[in-house]
Design a protein around this motif. Structure first.
Motif, PDB file in Angstrom:
ATOM      1  N   TRP A 117       0.834  -1.211   0.000  1.00 12.97           N
ATOM      2  CA  TRP A 117       0.000   0.000   0.000  1.00 12.97           C
ATOM      3  C   TRP A 117       0.861   1.251   0.000  1.00 12.97           C
ATOM      4  N   ILE A 118       1.952   1.257   0.789  1.00 12.72           N
ATOM      5  CA  ILE A 118       2.848   2.424   0.829  1.00 12.72           C
ATOM      6  C   ILE A 118       3.518   2.623  -0.521  1.00 12.72           C
ATOM      7  N   ASN A 119       3.965   1.546  -1.163  1.00 10.42           N
ATOM      8  CA  ASN A 119       4.608   1.677  -2.468  1.00 10.42           C
ATOM      9  C   ASN A 119       3.650   2.227  -3.509  1.00 10.42           C
ATOM     10  N   ARG A 120       2.385   1.769  -3.480  1.00 10.14           N
ATOM     11  CA  ARG A 120       1.415   2.319  -4.426  1.00 10.14           C
ATOM     12  C   ARG A 120       1.180   3.803  -4.186  1.00 10.14           C
ATOM     13  N   LYS A 121       1.104   4.192  -2.916  1.00  7.35           N
ATOM     14  CA  LYS A 121       0.886   5.601  -2.604  1.00  7.35           C
ATOM     15  C   LYS A 121       2.070   6.454  -3.050  1.00  7.35           C
ATOM     16  N   ILE A 122       3.299   5.956  -2.838  1.00 14.37           N
ATOM     17  CA  ILE A 122       4.483   6.708  -3.255  1.00 14.37           C
ATOM     18  C   ILE A 122       4.521   6.845  -4.771  1.00 14.37           C
ATOM     19  N   VAL A 156       4.389  10.443  -6.692  1.00 18.41           N
ATOM     20  CA  VAL A 156       5.476  10.861  -7.584  1.00 18.41           C
ATOM     21  C   VAL A 156       4.945  11.144  -8.975  1.00 18.41           C
ATOM     22  N   TRP A 157       4.062  10.275  -9.467  1.00 13.58           N
ATOM     23  CA  TRP A 157       3.516  10.473 -10.810  1.00 13.58           C
ATOM     24  C   TRP A 157       2.650  11.728 -10.880  1.00 13.58           C
ATOM     25  N   GLU A 158       1.907  12.004  -9.838  1.00 15.33           N
ATOM     26  CA  GLU A 158       1.096  13.225  -9.817  1.00 15.33           C
ATOM     27  C   GLU A 158       1.952  14.478  -9.747  1.00 15.33           C
ATOM     28  N   SER A 159       3.132  14.389  -9.117  1.00 16.59           N
ATOM     29  CA  SER A 159       3.996  15.560  -9.005  1.00 16.59           C
ATOM     30  C   SER A 159       4.687  15.897 -10.323  1.00 16.59           C
TER      31      SER A 159
END
Length: 374
Positions: free
Chosen positions: A314-319, A323-326
């Motif tokens: 879950w943490i990896n998906r959130k990261i 990152v992709w949104e930034s």
């Protein structure tokens, strides 16, 4: 993946006896299940729709007809695939290795021995303490207001087949030995309390006017109103339920539900105090944890590892999503183009790229000279 986690994820259903391993144990197990079913049926029958049938016929139905029907249904369901035509290419099930009589029926004989120790020890202690001064336990206000409900005697009697269920259900030797020691420990602790602190209960006067009151009269005559604390009925049924729950979740939960009914029945037929029930549950859970604490801790370990894996994903998906949104604007477009170029390059045939002639650059010698050059 942690090797310990792989070992702990072993299917506990492999510990359950099967029809091919021991058919006698299979039949006896479902006969006990049939006894429980018949007791539940006659509990409902006596409570809601009493049938005008003689006591002998009802007793025969409880002990013979319904249990035998349960056995026949279980055998039919187990062998339903054997009755269907199968291709010759299908492999035949492996036949169990031949065993001598004692090796094949050792666990069944131990089950009978344990049942004999339970019954003989209880009645022996009751005979010894009959002339001693007994004690009474404090009762709650609502407990004194609970009326005698003789229909629950059928639920009360289900303890006897429930006691034997794990011995006929589980064949894994190490675990079989483990819960057998737990059974013996619970019985020994209860017998010591009965011997040095006998507790009695006042029973109401019983008037026989139905099948349930007739059966309850038999129970009152066989089981004297002392040696109540803690309730051995509740302790044994709860230990059987926890043992079955260790290897099969659904059947274990059903046995736990039956244990709750047995606990209620001991109070409703005036066989035990509420404190007897509570003390028996605390004793059983404590001894179960002492003997099977390693399995409990292993289960917690498995659940913690699973939670850790889930949290990490879950943490990896959130990261990745953050990152992709930034990455917005030209940089995001450029990354997409680079990724697409890498994908296109990986899809091309490397042999075609190697055979395709390289374009002649400025300053290179003529192609015919390049080909003649060694």
């Amino acid at each position: 993946m942690d090797t310990r986690l792989k070992v702990l994820r072993e299917r506990r259903t492999d510990w359950i006896i099967t029809w091919q391993q021991n058919r006698v144990r299979w039949i006896l197990f479902y006969y006990l299940v049939g006894l429980i079913v018949s007791c539940l049926f006659f509990f409902l029958e006596e409570a809601f729709f009493p049938l005008s049938i003689g006591y002998f016929h009802k007793s025969f139905a409880i002990l013979v007809w319904i249990p035998c029907a349960t056995v026949l249904v279980s055998v039919a369901v187990t062998n339903r695939n054997r009755l269907l035509p199968t291709p010759d290419s299908d492999p035949r099930p492996e036949e169990p290795a031949p065993q001598d009589f004692f090796e094949r029926y050792a666990q069944m004989l131990l089950a009978l021995l344990m049942f004999g120790i339970w019954a003989a020890g209880y009645y022996l202690i009751a005979f010894i303490t009959e002339a001693q001064t007994t004690h009474t336990l404090p009762t709650l206000a609502w407990e004194r207001e609970v009326p005698l409900t003789p229909e629950f005697v059928f639920i009360y009697l289900t303890i006897y087949p429930t006691f034997l269920l794990p011995f006929l259900f589980i064949h894994q030797k190490d675990f079989f030995r483990l819960f057998s020691f737990a059974y013996i420990t619970v019985m020994c602790v209860c017998y010591l309390v009965y011997l040095f602190y006998p507790v009695s209960i006042d029973r109401p006067e019983l008037v026989v006017h139905s099948f349930s009151t007739w059966v309850l009269g038999i129970v009152y005559g066989a089981d004297r109103p002392w040696n109540c604390f803690p309730s051995l009925h509740v302790a044994m049924s709860l230990l059987a339920a926890l043992t079955i729950l260790e290897v099969h979740r659904i059947r274990g939960m059903l046995t736990l539900l039956l244990t709750c009914w047995i606990a209620f029945s001991t109070v409703l037929i005036k066989q035990h105090y509420v404190l007897d029930v509570v003390a028996a549950m605390l004793l059983t859970v404590t001894i179960y944890f002492v003997y099977i604490r390693r399995r409990i801790l292993n289960t917690l370990y498995v659940n913690i590892l699973r939670a850790e894996e889930t949290l990490e994903k879950w943490i990896n998906r959130k990261i990745d999503s953050r990152v992709w949104e930034s990455l917005d604007g030209p940089l995001k477009t450029r990354i997409r183009e680079m990724v697409q170029a890498m994908i296109d390059q990986s899809l091309t045939d490397p042999k075609e790229d190697r055979d395709r002639p390289r374009p002649v650059a400025e300053g290179d010698p003529p192609r015919d000279i390049q080909e003649d050059k060694p």
